[in-house]
Design a protein around this motif. Sequence first.
Motif, PDB file in Angstrom:
ATOM      1  N   TYR A   1      53.258  30.650  12.704  1.00  0.00           N
ATOM      2  CA  TYR A   1      53.399  29.261  12.246  1.00  0.00           C
ATOM      3  C   TYR A   1      54.708  28.665  12.766  1.00  0.00           C
TER       4      TYR A   1
ATOM      5  N   ALA B   1      52.440  24.204   8.561  1.00  0.00           N
ATOM      6  CA  ALA B   1      51.556  25.300   8.130  1.00  0.00           C
ATOM      7  C   ALA B   1      50.559  24.877   7.060  1.00  0.00           C
ATOM      8  N   LYS B   2      50.736  23.681   6.499  1.00  0.00           N
ATOM      9  CA  LYS B   2      49.781  23.278   5.446  1.00  0.00           C
ATOM     10  C   LYS B   2      48.519  22.602   6.031  1.00  0.00           C
TER      11      LYS B   2
ATOM     12  N   ARG C   1      45.801  26.168  10.392  1.00  0.00           N
ATOM     13  CA  ARG C   1      45.618  27.484   9.751  1.00  0.00           C
ATOM     14  C   ARG C   1      44.358  28.153  10.282  1.00  0.00           C
TER      15      ARG C   1
ATOM     16  N   VAL D   1      44.529  31.791  11.790  1.00  0.00           N
ATOM     17  CA  VAL D   1      43.862  32.893  11.067  1.00  0.00           C
ATOM     18  C   VAL D   1      42.868  33.615  11.988  1.00  0.00           C
TER      19      VAL D   1
ATOM     20  N   ASP E   1      49.282  34.425   3.107  1.00  0.00           N
ATOM     21  CA  ASP E   1      47.855  34.427   2.746  1.00  0.00           C
ATOM     22  C   ASP E   1      47.126  35.632   3.343  1.00  0.00           C
TER      23      ASP E   1
ATOM     24  N   ASP F   1      54.963  25.987  -0.186  1.00  0.00           N
ATOM     25  CA  ASP F   1      54.017  27.072   0.113  1.00  0.00           C
ATOM     26  C   ASP F   1      53.120  27.410  -1.080  1.00  0.00           C
TER      27      ASP F   1
ATOM     28  N   SER G   1      45.141  27.571   1.202  1.00  0.00           N
ATOM     29  CA  SER G   1      45.790  28.887   1.274  1.00  0.00           C
ATOM     30  C   SER G   1      47.201  28.909   0.704  1.00  0.00           C
TER      31      SER G   1
END
Length: 223
Positions: A42, A103-104, A109, A113, A131, A184, A190
């Motif tokens: 990230y 990262a949100k 993501r 992932v 996560d 976070d 996540s």
Amino acid sequence: MIKIGHHVTIAMDGPAGSGKSTVARRVAEKLGLLYLDSGAMYRAVTVLAIENEVEKDISKLIELVKTCRIEFMDNGKKILLNSEDVSVQIRTPEVNKLVADIAKVPEIRHEIVKHQRKIGEEGSIIAEGRDLTTIVFPDADFKFYLDASVKERAKRRFLELQAHNTDITLETVETEISERDEKDTSREHSPLRAAKDAIRVDTTGKTIDEVVDFIVAQVNSRN
Ligand code: C5P
């Protein structure tokens, strides 16, 4: 050592400064595992955003993320973004400040992932982040959630930064960590939380070696 032929996945989550990276790196060395620092990915995406000046243009950033190459070298010690070594750039205060907002984004993501799961197929692995126990490897053989008081986490980060001659105060580090914790844990996609089946480890007042030994003992007891 992990038994040959038996693919083991260890997932570890926790907030900034909980000791995840150092602990996971050492467990990887002791047990002969691949090490995945998911936060570095990230952070690399954040460098990508800054370098291309698209921090505010998230749809452009998503397109860049889809075609960028993020690779690790030396078992996670170095990270390359489109072949450029960005291991130093990913740790700057600018990236620290921006990374939780990047990262949100769910599309980002999703791409990251996918990439993490592919790395997980390469062999026995210890992967750490926010996560890993809940989303990336929900069926991991071992799950750990590391935590420590915010004061202790800030102190650890402060000492790390001081070792690199960074001109920053303990108060600034604590504020930065608290803000990142808040982002976070409260984000829609996540969020950081302990998986129900994760073993919780409070690292406050514990040495790195104590935490490493505890995790290695847990893994060896079931192998
Ligand atoms: O672990 P590290 O502090 O380097 O992570 C940087 C940031 O990347 C975190 O504060 C979080 O916003 C994001 N991150 C995430 N999911 C992960 C790992 C990190 O959202 N699995």
